[in-house]
Write a protein that holds these residues in place. Structure first.
Motif, PDB file in Angstrom:
ATOM      1  N   GLU A  59       0.777  -1.255  -0.087  1.00  0.00           N
ATOM      2  CA  GLU A  59       0.152   0.101   0.078  1.00  0.00           C
ATOM      3  C   GLU A  59       0.834   1.332   0.043  1.00  0.00           C
ATOM      4  O   GLU A  59       0.283   2.150   0.012  1.00  0.00           O
ATOM      5  CB  GLU A  59      -0.958   0.108   1.129  1.00  0.00           C
ATOM      6  N   GLN A  61       2.894   2.187   2.377  1.00  0.00           N
ATOM      7  CA  GLN A  61       2.974   2.277   3.860  1.00  0.00           C
ATOM      8  C   GLN A  61       4.482   2.120   4.221  1.00  0.00           C
ATOM      9  O   GLN A  61       4.867   1.068   3.716  1.00  0.00           O
ATOM     10  CB  GLN A  61       2.044   2.041   4.698  1.00  0.00           C
ATOM     11  N   GLN A 166       8.186  10.545  16.971  1.00  0.00           N
ATOM     12  CA  GLN A 166       7.053   9.623  17.357  1.00  0.00           C
ATOM     13  C   GLN A 166       6.358   8.785  16.220  1.00  0.00           C
ATOM     14  O   GLN A 166       5.929   7.838  16.232  1.00  0.00           O
ATOM     15  CB  GLN A 166       5.825  10.474  17.765  1.00  0.00           C
ATOM     16  N   ARG A 167       6.479   9.366  14.970  1.00  0.00           N
ATOM     17  CA  ARG A 167       6.365   8.667  13.704  1.00  0.00           C
ATOM     18  C   ARG A 167       6.843   7.580  13.502  1.00  0.00           C
ATOM     19  O   ARG A 167       6.282   6.316  13.117  1.00  0.00           O
ATOM     20  CB  ARG A 167       6.213   9.802  12.583  1.00  0.00           C
ATOM     21  N   ALA A 170       5.815   4.769  15.996  1.00  0.00           N
ATOM     22  CA  ALA A 170       4.395   4.376  15.595  1.00  0.00           C
ATOM     23  C   ALA A 170       4.721   3.351  14.475  1.00  0.00           C
ATOM     24  O   ALA A 170       3.821   2.378  14.411  1.00  0.00           O
ATOM     25  CB  ALA A 170       3.644   5.513  15.146  1.00  0.00           C
ATOM     26  N   SER A 171       5.569   3.715  13.718  1.00  0.00           N
ATOM     27  CA  SER A 171       5.655   2.952  12.320  1.00  0.00           C
ATOM     28  C   SER A 171       6.165   1.362  12.808  1.00  0.00           C
ATOM     29  O   SER A 171       5.898   0.279  12.271  1.00  0.00           O
ATOM     30  CB  SER A 171       6.481   3.543  11.326  1.00  0.00           C
ATOM     31  N   ILE A 175       1.226   1.298  14.460  1.00  0.00           N
ATOM     32  CA  ILE A 175       0.234   1.961  14.761  1.00  0.00           C
ATOM     33  C   ILE A 175       0.188   3.304  14.053  1.00  0.00           C
ATOM     34  O   ILE A 175       1.138   3.640  13.592  1.00  0.00           O
ATOM     35  CB  ILE A 175      -0.113   2.076  15.994  1.00  0.00           C
ATOM     36  N   THR A 176      -0.818   4.123  14.122  1.00  0.00           N
ATOM     37  CA  THR A 176      -0.844   5.534  13.609  1.00  0.00           C
ATOM     38  C   THR A 176      -0.165   6.443  14.618  1.00  0.00           C
ATOM     39  O   THR A 176      -0.025   6.318  15.635  1.00  0.00           O
ATOM     40  CB  THR A 176      -2.170   6.195  13.338  1.00  0.00           C
ATOM     41  N   PRO A 177       0.533   7.684  14.157  1.00  0.00           N
ATOM     42  CA  PRO A 177       1.263   8.464  14.894  1.00  0.00           C
ATOM     43  C   PRO A 177      -0.155   9.200  16.209  1.00  0.00           C
ATOM     44  O   PRO A 177       0.457   9.194  17.219  1.00  0.00           O
ATOM     45  CB  PRO A 177       1.637   9.400  14.205  1.00  0.00           C
ATOM     46  N   GLN A 178      -1.237   9.060  15.580  1.00  0.00           N
ATOM     47  CA  GLN A 178      -2.175   9.460  16.477  1.00  0.00           C
ATOM     48  C   GLN A 178      -2.576   8.829  17.624  1.00  0.00           C
ATOM     49  O   GLN A 178      -2.763   8.950  18.787  1.00  0.00           O
ATOM     50  CB  GLN A 178      -3.562   9.842  15.702  1.00  0.00           C
ATOM     51  N   TYR A 179      -2.485   7.491  17.313  1.00  0.00           N
ATOM     52  CA  TYR A 179      -2.684   6.332  18.208  1.00  0.00           C
ATOM     53  C   TYR A 179      -1.531   6.163  19.367  1.00  0.00           C
ATOM     54  O   TYR A 179      -1.510   5.905  20.534  1.00  0.00           O
ATOM     55  CB  TYR A 179      -2.953   5.037  17.802  1.00  0.00           C
ATOM     56  N   SER A 181       0.237   8.805  20.027  1.00  0.00           N
ATOM     57  CA  SER A 181       0.001  10.068  20.970  1.00  0.00           C
ATOM     58  C   SER A 181      -0.884   9.600  22.240  1.00  0.00           C
ATOM     59  O   SER A 181      -0.671   9.760  23.306  1.00  0.00           O
ATOM     60  CB  SER A 181      -0.542  11.146  20.218  1.00  0.00           C
TER      61      SER A 181
END
Length: 197
Positions: A59, A61, A166-167, A170-171, A175-179, A181
């Motif tokens: 995808e 990502q 944080q990105r 998360a990777s 998970i997403t960076p928002q999650y 956080s």
């Protein structure tokens, strides 16, 4: 030495052999040490800084596989082996902080290793450590919650969270960076102490 279970004598012996082919390098934060799609021919030994390896899924990502810190070789072994057959790298290596270190030509280093039994044992220990870490990571990714994966990350890479984005974490956690956080906020509330960014 403790991490890969080798003696100081063995470490010094291998270091002295590899020093004969080592070339200094420096990259800024965000620069690639190795790009996906390009032939991998170099091992990068980090004297300072943090690098990250990963790949892009179907995808598009970014998926982070691991982090490398001071005193480690930032290497995508399968890409180096495939590179011997002219196949391009699948993984990338990118600097998460400014990185200083030394590059070693993979082919020359392999020839040196084939001529030295102590060096062969040293690299076998590194390979076994890497396989163990890979197995632990596979289990953690597939069988644990995001909170448990974050706790495992903090245990495996103590102090690293404050040094990288944080990105990137998360990777690594999938998970997403928002999650990410949200997890950090929940951890702050649970501990009663704000975490440093």
């Amino acid at each position: 030495m403790k991490r890969i279970d080798v003696s100081e004598e063995s470490y010094n012996n291998v270091t002295n052999i590899l020093a004969t082919i080592a070339k200094p390098f420096h990259v800024r934060k965000g620069e690639y040490l190795q790009r996906a799609g390009v032939l991998a021919t170099q091992v990068h030994w980090l004297a300072s800084g943090v690098a990250r390896s990963g790949f892009f899924n179907r995808e598009g990502q970014e998926v982070t596989l691991r982090f490398y810190r001071e005193g480690e070789s930032a290497t995508t072994l399968t890409d180096l082996i495939n590179g011997e057959d002219g196949l391009p790298a699948v993984q990338f290596l990118i600097a998460e902080t400014p990185v200083h270190g030394f590059t070693l030509d993979w082919k020359i280093a392999s020839e040196l290793r084939s001529q030295n039994e102590g060096m062969q044992q040293y690299h076998l220990n590194i390979a076994m450590h890497g396989l163990h870490a890979l197995a632990q990571r596979a289990y953690s990714s597939g069988e644990t919650s995001a909170q448990e994966r974050l706790a495992a990350f903090r245990e495996e890479y103590p102090g690293l969270e404050a040094r990288i984005s944080q990105r990137a974490i998360a990777s690594y956690l999938g998970i997403t960076p928002q999650y990410m956080s949200r997890l950090r906020r929940e951890a702050e509330l649970a501990s009663g102490e704000p975490r440093q960014a």
